[in-house]
Design an enzyme around this catalytic site. Structure first.
Site, PDB file in Angstrom:
ATOM      1  N   ASN A   9      -4.636  30.444 -30.791  1.00 12.58           N
ATOM      2  CA  ASN A   9      -5.126  30.854 -29.283  1.00 12.58           C
ATOM      3  C   ASN A   9      -4.200  31.904 -28.668  1.00 12.58           C
ATOM      4  OD1 ASN A   9      -6.158  30.898 -26.812  1.00 12.58           O
ATOM      5  ND2 ASN A   9      -5.404  28.717 -26.198  1.00 12.58           N
ATOM      6  N   LYS A  11      -4.767  33.277 -25.936  1.00 13.32           N
ATOM      7  CA  LYS A  11      -4.783  33.171 -24.649  1.00 13.32           C
ATOM      8  C   LYS A  11      -5.086  34.799 -24.048  1.00 13.32           C
ATOM      9  CE  LYS A  11      -2.073  29.153 -24.879  1.00 13.32           C
ATOM     10  NZ  LYS A  11      -0.973  28.147 -24.200  1.00 13.32           N
ATOM     11  N   HIS A  89      -9.653  23.586 -22.893  1.00 19.35           N
ATOM     12  CA  HIS A  89      -8.032  23.511 -22.933  1.00 19.35           C
ATOM     13  C   HIS A  89      -7.339  23.373 -21.644  1.00 19.35           C
ATOM     14  CE1 HIS A  89      -3.988  25.628 -23.173  1.00 19.35           C
ATOM     15  NE2 HIS A  89      -4.256  25.753 -24.437  1.00 19.35           N
ATOM     16  N   GLU A  91      -5.368  24.589 -19.598  1.00 18.98           N
ATOM     17  CA  GLU A  91      -5.228  25.720 -18.861  1.00 18.98           C
ATOM     18  C   GLU A  91      -6.641  26.176 -18.001  1.00 18.98           C
ATOM     19  OE1 GLU A  91      -1.694  27.556 -21.618  1.00 18.98           O
ATOM     20  OE2 GLU A  91      -3.580  28.405 -21.571  1.00 18.98           O
ATOM     21  N   GLU A 161      -3.195  18.340 -27.145  1.00 22.73           N
ATOM     22  CA  GLU A 161      -2.315  19.271 -26.862  1.00 22.73           C
ATOM     23  C   GLU A 161      -1.535  18.626 -25.556  1.00 22.73           C
ATOM     24  OE1 GLU A 161      -2.974  23.478 -27.619  1.00 22.73           O
ATOM     25  OE2 GLU A 161      -4.095  22.930 -25.920  1.00 22.73           O
ATOM     26  N   GLY A 167       3.861  26.114 -24.601  1.00 20.84           N
ATOM     27  CA  GLY A 167       4.337  26.946 -24.142  1.00 20.84           C
ATOM     28  C   GLY A 167       5.905  26.727 -23.392  1.00 20.84           C
ATOM     29  N   SER A 206       3.503  24.091 -28.951  1.00 17.46           N
ATOM     30  CA  SER A 206       5.017  24.618 -29.227  1.00 17.46           C
ATOM     31  C   SER A 206       5.146  24.581 -31.000  1.00 17.46           C
ATOM     32  CB  SER A 206       6.102  24.362 -28.573  1.00 17.46           C
ATOM     33  OG  SER A 206       6.101  24.685 -27.395  1.00 17.46           O
TER      34      SER A 206
END
Length: 244
Positions: A9, A11, A89, A91, A161, A167, A206
């Protein structure tokens, strides 16, 4: 036996030069043992010419067309050569207010259109520390099973996740990740035993070359949804090889 998937991904990152680098170097991955998916920003999807991996988008609209500026439909993604699309996701949930219910509707639209949704679930550190991990994940999963049949969900992929590991450089230990993946299967088994056994569940948070092999060795982890490491072609290849 569930086949391993490694999905990158990007992003809101990437460039034409990165597209070219991926197209050149990714030919060394053996897709007989691992399915590789790359999810660049939508504006770069058409830049890939006959890649040696599957293409995925990072989101889609639950609508087919119309006056919805900035949105992109499932049919548009199919025309660009996508096989996969990331749905829900963290985000997107946080930045765009996507609810559990909307994520389920988007997943249903993807499946009905012939795309494979990679449906993301996961908790914040506060949720975990408050002892609400299982109830939080159960609510995300139950929203899916309220809209989708077991047969439809067989056409999807899940990705666990933990938000606190995205991140941040902090990764759930293989034991922590395995525990949650096992819970997801146990919860889905209440809906459909066959679905729970066959559904591919990826780990994201990560993941990098140094920890991928140990994570992917866990019995209920079927690969990874890779963020930062997917922007470094040689490292991404190492992650893919760790899954083989």
């Amino acid at each position: 036996m569930r086949k391993t998937i490694v999905a990158g991904n990007w992003k809101m990152n990437g460039s034409r030069s990165l597209v070219n680098e991926f197209s050149t170097l990714m030919s060394g991955v053996d897709e007989a043992t691992v399915s590789v998916v790359v999810c660049p920003p939508a504006c770069y999807l058409a830049e890939f010419s006959s890649p040696g991996f599957a293409l995925g988008a990072q989101t889609l609209s639950e609508l087919d067309n119309g006056a919805h500026t900035g949105d992109i439909s499932a049919q548009m993604l199919l025309e660009l050569g996508c096989d996969y699309v990331i749905v829900g996701h963290s985000e997107r949930r946080e930045d765009h207010g996507e609810s559990n219910e909307l994520v389920a509707v988007k997943a249903a639209k993807a499946i009905a259109s012939g795309l494979i949704p990679i449906i993301c679930v996961g908790e914040t550190l506060e949720t975990r520390e408050a002892g609400q991990l299982k109830s939080f994940l159960a609510a995300q999963l139950d929203a899916l099973t309220a809209v989708l049949t077991a047969e439809e969900l067989q056409k999807a992929v899940l990705a666990y996740e933990p938000i606190w590991a995205i991140g941040t450089g902090v990764t759930a230990t293989p034991e922590q990740a395995q525990e949650v993946h096992a819970f997801i299967r146990e919860h889905l088994a209440e809906f459909s035993q066959s679905l729970a056994q066959s559904l591919q569940i990826l780990y994201g948070g990560s993941v990098k070359a140094s920890n991928a092999k140990e994570l992917f060795a866990q019995p209920d982890i079927d690969g990874g949804l890779i963020g930062g490491a997917s922007l470094k072609v040689e490292e991404f290849i190492q992650v893919c090889q760790a899954a083989g």
